[in-house]
Design a protein around this motif. Structure first.
Motif, PDB file in Angstrom:
ATOM      1  N   ARG A 128       0.833  -1.205   0.000  1.00 49.33           N
ATOM      2  CA  ARG A 128       0.000   0.000   0.000  1.00 49.33           C
ATOM      3  C   ARG A 128       0.866   1.253   0.000  1.00 49.33           C
ATOM      4  O   ARG A 128       0.573   2.229  -0.711  1.00 49.33           O
ATOM      5  CB  ARG A 128      -0.934   0.006   1.214  1.00 49.33           C
ATOM      6  CG  ARG A 128      -1.895   1.192   1.221  1.00 49.33           C
ATOM      7  CD  ARG A 128      -2.886   1.094   2.356  1.00 49.33           C
ATOM      8  NE  ARG A 128      -2.268   1.278   3.660  1.00 49.33           N
ATOM      9  CZ  ARG A 128      -2.945   1.217   4.813  1.00 49.33           C
ATOM     10  NH1 ARG A 128      -4.235   0.956   4.808  1.00 49.33           N
ATOM     11  NH2 ARG A 128      -2.315   1.394   5.960  1.00 49.33           N
ATOM     12  N   LYS A 129       1.938   1.221   0.778  1.00 45.37           N
ATOM     13  CA  LYS A 129       2.843   2.372   0.846  1.00 45.37           C
ATOM     14  C   LYS A 129       3.454   2.655  -0.524  1.00 45.37           C
ATOM     15  O   LYS A 129       3.515   3.809  -0.974  1.00 45.37           O
ATOM     16  CB  LYS A 129       3.948   2.092   1.872  1.00 45.37           C
ATOM     17  CG  LYS A 129       4.949   3.221   2.031  1.00 45.37           C
ATOM     18  CD  LYS A 129       6.004   2.850   3.070  1.00 45.37           C
ATOM     19  CE  LYS A 129       7.061   3.942   3.187  1.00 45.37           C
ATOM     20  NZ  LYS A 129       8.112   3.572   4.175  1.00 45.37           N
ATOM     21  N   ASP A 160       0.712   3.997  -2.869  1.00 41.04           N
ATOM     22  CA  ASP A 160       0.407   5.402  -2.562  1.00 41.04           C
ATOM     23  C   ASP A 160       1.473   6.318  -3.153  1.00 41.04           C
ATOM     24  O   ASP A 160       1.164   7.383  -3.701  1.00 41.04           O
ATOM     25  CB  ASP A 160       0.313   5.611  -1.041  1.00 41.04           C
ATOM     26  CG  ASP A 160      -0.963   5.047  -0.449  1.00 41.04           C
ATOM     27  OD1 ASP A 160      -1.909   4.787  -1.221  1.00 41.04           O
ATOM     28  OD2 ASP A 160      -1.015   4.851   0.782  1.00 41.04           O
ATOM     29  N   GLN A 161       2.738   5.887  -3.039  1.00 38.95           N
ATOM     30  CA  GLN A 161       3.828   6.694  -3.576  1.00 38.95           C
ATOM     31  C   GLN A 161       3.750   6.779  -5.097  1.00 38.95           C
ATOM     32  O   GLN A 161       3.947   7.836  -5.700  1.00 38.95           O
ATOM     33  CB  GLN A 161       5.174   6.103  -3.159  1.00 38.95           C
ATOM     34  CG  GLN A 161       6.391   6.862  -3.699  1.00 38.95           C
ATOM     35  CD  GLN A 161       6.456   8.291  -3.194  1.00 38.95           C
ATOM     36  OE1 GLN A 161       6.685   8.518  -2.014  1.00 38.95           O
ATOM     37  NE2 GLN A 161       6.237   9.269  -4.075  1.00 38.95           N
ATOM     38  N   ILE A 174       1.019   6.390  -6.934  1.00 38.25           N
ATOM     39  CA  ILE A 174      -0.143   7.213  -7.295  1.00 38.25           C
ATOM     40  C   ILE A 174       0.232   8.691  -7.241  1.00 38.25           C
ATOM     41  O   ILE A 174      -0.126   9.475  -8.128  1.00 38.25           O
ATOM     42  CB  ILE A 174      -1.331   6.917  -6.346  1.00 38.25           C
ATOM     43  CG1 ILE A 174      -1.890   5.517  -6.621  1.00 38.25           C
ATOM     44  CG2 ILE A 174      -2.437   7.958  -6.524  1.00 38.25           C
ATOM     45  CD1 ILE A 174      -2.897   5.050  -5.593  1.00 38.25           C
ATOM     46  N   GLU A 175       0.969   9.051  -6.197  1.00 39.42           N
ATOM     47  CA  GLU A 175       1.422  10.444  -6.075  1.00 39.42           C
ATOM     48  C   GLU A 175       2.322  10.824  -7.243  1.00 39.42           C
ATOM     49  O   GLU A 175       2.227  11.934  -7.790  1.00 39.42           O
ATOM     50  CB  GLU A 175       2.153  10.641  -4.747  1.00 39.42           C
ATOM     51  CG  GLU A 175       2.596  12.074  -4.505  1.00 39.42           C
ATOM     52  CD  GLU A 175       3.301  12.261  -3.176  1.00 39.42           C
ATOM     53  OE1 GLU A 175       3.956  13.312  -2.991  1.00 39.42           O
ATOM     54  OE2 GLU A 175       3.210  11.347  -2.318  1.00 39.42           O
TER      55      GLU A 175
END
Length: 242
Positions: free
Chosen positions: A89-90, A93-94, A96-97
């Motif tokens: 997930r981390k 998320d990175q 996606i950013e």
């Protein structure tokens, strides 16, 4: 629970559950005189473990090795799943950013450094292997890696063999018995190396046509094979969702 009930509960096809039984990955605790598979609560707990491992990209053979090991501990495995999913997930998320920033950069709204363009990508280590070495020891992991490396050519040959079999029946109707039996084996084989729902399987078939790279590679085994596989995969998926 009967196999159809388990399939409805989990979203896994009955055929896949049968395959898990056949390879010894998930053997139901009971089979009635009529031949019905009956799954216990313990079976469902094992299935949950299998699906956690599949979500993290483990092939079925490796999952079987892990959960069949005398040293396998369900609680430790759940902690492993949790850590790996949080790490996944981390990273997502990175990434996606990074994608969002890249969109803004493409529109001319912001500037990105070369380093920022690649934030979130990390091919430097295998988080599973690091955790597995802690849980199961270096020897077990080294042996598993050796087997995996030795199977690479065999895996490719299994795919090629099935492509050739599908090519042999590509002139039959996509909903024929021969076509559906062969495409069913394709579905099972794909799920040994990934996780495909029926909808995803159908979508993949469409990709064989939409992406000319897929079409070109598949049609090496027989002209029109990609179109045939798309149609047969759609029939397979649609009939099993009813």
């Amino acid at each position: 629970m009967k196999v159809k009930e388990v399939a409805d509960l989990t979203g896994i096809s009955v055929r896949t559950l049968h395959h898990y039984d056949e390879i010894g990955l998930l053997v139901p605790d009971e089979v009635t005189e009529s031949g019905y598979r009956i799954y216990s609560s313990e079976n469902l707990e094992t299935l949950q473990q299998i699906l956690f491992f599949k979500e993290l990209g483990f092939p079925l053979k490796k999952i079987n090795e892990i959960i069949s090991s005398p040293t396998f501990d369900r609680k430790e495995a759940l902690e492993l799943h949790r850590r790996m999913l949080l790490e996944k997930r981390k990273r997502l998320d990175q990434m996606i950013e990074t994608v969002e920033k890249t969109i803004q950069h493409t529109k001319g709204e912001i500037e990105m450094s070369q380093k920022e363009k690649f934030e979130g990508f990390d091919f430097s280590h295998n988080p599973y292997e690091e955790e597995a070495r802690k849980l199961y020891g270096d020897k077990a992991v080294d042996e598993a890696n050796k087997k995996a490396a030795g199977m690479t050519q065999d895996m490719q040959e299994r795919f090629n063999d099935l492509y050739r079999r599908l090519a042999d029946v590509r002139h039959t109707a996509p909903d024929s018995k021969e076509a559906q039996e062969a495409i069913g084996e394709w579905y099972i084989l794909l799920n040994e190396f990934g996780s495909y729902s029926l909808d995803a399987f159908k979508g993949l078939g469409q990709l064989y046509i939409d992406d000319e790279r897929f079409t070109k590679n598949i049609d090496k085994f027989g002209e029109g094979l990609a179109v045939f596989m798309r149609d047969a995969m759609a029939v397979y998926a649609d009939t099993r969702k009813k």
